[in-house]
Design a protein around this motif. Sequence first.
Motif, PDB file in Angstrom:
ATOM      1  N   ALA A  66       0.578  -1.174   0.155  1.00  0.00           N
ATOM      2  CA  ALA A  66       0.037  -0.233   0.121  1.00  0.00           C
ATOM      3  C   ALA A  66       0.987   1.233  -0.038  1.00  0.00           C
ATOM      4  O   ALA A  66       0.392   2.247  -0.678  1.00  0.00           O
ATOM      5  CB  ALA A  66      -0.760  -0.004   1.229  1.00  0.00           C
ATOM      6  N   ALA A  67       2.112   1.303   0.538  1.00  0.00           N
ATOM      7  CA  ALA A  67       3.032   2.342   0.686  1.00  0.00           C
ATOM      8  C   ALA A  67       3.238   2.829  -0.587  1.00  0.00           C
ATOM      9  O   ALA A  67       3.775   3.969  -0.994  1.00  0.00           O
ATOM     10  CB  ALA A  67       4.167   1.996   1.550  1.00  0.00           C
ATOM     11  N   PHE A  68       3.255   1.877  -1.619  1.00  0.00           N
ATOM     12  CA  PHE A  68       4.051   1.915  -2.845  1.00  0.00           C
ATOM     13  C   PHE A  68       2.714   2.446  -3.828  1.00  0.00           C
ATOM     14  O   PHE A  68       2.931   2.435  -5.269  1.00  0.00           O
ATOM     15  CB  PHE A  68       4.806   0.736  -3.377  1.00  0.00           C
ATOM     16  CG  PHE A  68       6.107   0.783  -2.706  1.00  0.00           C
ATOM     17  CD1 PHE A  68       7.115   1.615  -2.912  1.00  0.00           C
ATOM     18  CD2 PHE A  68       6.110  -0.116  -1.742  1.00  0.00           C
ATOM     19  CE1 PHE A  68       8.138   1.623  -2.027  1.00  0.00           C
ATOM     20  CE2 PHE A  68       7.211  -0.434  -0.659  1.00  0.00           C
ATOM     21  CZ  PHE A  68       8.358   0.482  -1.196  1.00  0.00           C
ATOM     22  N   ALA A  88      -5.173   9.936  -8.230  1.00  0.00           N
ATOM     23  CA  ALA A  88      -6.072  11.107  -8.660  1.00  0.00           C
ATOM     24  C   ALA A  88      -7.371  10.082  -9.314  1.00  0.00           C
ATOM     25  O   ALA A  88      -8.395  10.897  -9.341  1.00  0.00           O
ATOM     26  CB  ALA A  88      -5.596  11.882  -9.764  1.00  0.00           C
ATOM     27  N   PHE A  89      -7.376   8.796  -9.844  1.00  0.00           N
ATOM     28  CA  PHE A  89      -8.076   8.032 -10.597  1.00  0.00           C
ATOM     29  C   PHE A  89      -8.555   7.107  -9.290  1.00  0.00           C
ATOM     30  O   PHE A  89      -9.268   5.916 -10.104  1.00  0.00           O
ATOM     31  CB  PHE A  89      -7.632   7.626 -11.687  1.00  0.00           C
ATOM     32  CG  PHE A  89      -7.740   8.726 -12.807  1.00  0.00           C
ATOM     33  CD1 PHE A  89      -8.583   8.694 -13.637  1.00  0.00           C
ATOM     34  CD2 PHE A  89      -6.445   9.347 -12.849  1.00  0.00           C
ATOM     35  CE1 PHE A  89      -8.388   9.823 -14.639  1.00  0.00           C
ATOM     36  CE2 PHE A  89      -6.330  10.364 -13.872  1.00  0.00           C
ATOM     37  CZ  PHE A  89      -7.424  10.401 -14.579  1.00  0.00           C
ATOM     38  N   GLY A  90      -8.027   6.926  -8.222  1.00  0.00           N
ATOM     39  CA  GLY A  90      -8.417   5.631  -7.352  1.00  0.00           C
ATOM     40  C   GLY A  90      -7.690   4.659  -7.914  1.00  0.00           C
ATOM     41  O   GLY A  90      -8.112   3.552  -7.439  1.00  0.00           O
ATOM     42  N   ALA A  91      -6.507   4.610  -8.613  1.00  0.00           N
ATOM     43  CA  ALA A  91      -5.969   3.387  -9.305  1.00  0.00           C
ATOM     44  C   ALA A  91      -4.916   3.008  -8.405  1.00  0.00           C
ATOM     45  O   ALA A  91      -4.023   3.582  -8.175  1.00  0.00           O
ATOM     46  CB  ALA A  91      -5.651   3.744 -10.795  1.00  0.00           C
ATOM     47  N   THR A  92      -4.925   1.556  -8.266  1.00  0.00           N
ATOM     48  CA  THR A  92      -3.702   0.964  -7.563  1.00  0.00           C
ATOM     49  C   THR A  92      -3.563  -0.237  -8.329  1.00  0.00           C
ATOM     50  O   THR A  92      -3.437  -1.483  -7.714  1.00  0.00           O
ATOM     51  CB  THR A  92      -4.235   0.664  -6.027  1.00  0.00           C
ATOM     52  OG1 THR A  92      -5.316  -0.211  -5.892  1.00  0.00           O
ATOM     53  CG2 THR A  92      -4.287   1.914  -5.194  1.00  0.00           C
ATOM     54  N   PRO A  93      -3.034  -0.144  -9.704  1.00  0.00           N
ATOM     55  CA  PRO A  93      -3.200  -1.307 -10.500  1.00  0.00           C
ATOM     56  C   PRO A  93      -1.576  -2.372  -9.911  1.00  0.00           C
ATOM     57  O   PRO A  93      -0.747  -1.483  -9.406  1.00  0.00           O
ATOM     58  CB  PRO A  93      -2.721  -1.065 -11.692  1.00  0.00           C
ATOM     59  CG  PRO A  93      -2.134   0.327 -11.558  1.00  0.00           C
ATOM     60  CD  PRO A  93      -2.911   1.154 -10.309  1.00  0.00           C
ATOM     61  N   PRO A  94      -1.873  -3.666 -10.067  1.00  0.00           N
ATOM     62  CA  PRO A  94      -0.497  -4.326  -9.902  1.00  0.00           C
ATOM     63  C   PRO A  94       0.653  -3.724 -10.730  1.00  0.00           C
ATOM     64  O   PRO A  94       0.195  -3.175 -11.809  1.00  0.00           O
ATOM     65  CB  PRO A  94      -0.905  -5.778 -10.479  1.00  0.00           C
ATOM     66  CG  PRO A  94      -2.559  -5.661 -10.187  1.00  0.00           C
ATOM     67  CD  PRO A  94      -3.075  -4.330 -10.545  1.00  0.00           C
TER      68      PRO A  94
END
Length: 136
Positions: free
Chosen positions: A18-20, A106-112
């Motif tokens: 999550a930190a990344f 800004a897009f709520g994106a946290t892709p692998p």
Amino acid sequence: MTTTAPAVRRINPTSWNAAFGYDQAQLRPAPARVLTLAGQGPVDEHGALVHEGDVTAQLALAMANVETVLARGGMDLGDVLKLTVYAVDVDAVLAGYGAVTERLAAFGATPPATLLGVTRLAIPGMAVEIDVVAAR
């Protein structure tokens, strides 16, 4: 601006990632369209390298170029399924990685995501290159 669809199941057996700003995996319904991007680097509209020697600025421009290609395909960063960063200097990229995570956030994106150290990229002086797979 769209965000990652609520149907996405974020899979994170641990929380250190999550930190990344990325998920270890995401389970999504089958998309209607898939867009694969070639590696995007810190270049201007003529293909000339910009920001030589400034890894953070190169990351920011490479992400801006990713966003431009996504937009031409009718997508945005919220549609990114997988992000790969190629780096000549991994430590420098990690130090400036906020240039990537801020745009994704800004897009709520946290892709692998995957960060790979390489010895050289296509253009001398290029420190980073980013490719993505996106779907909607």
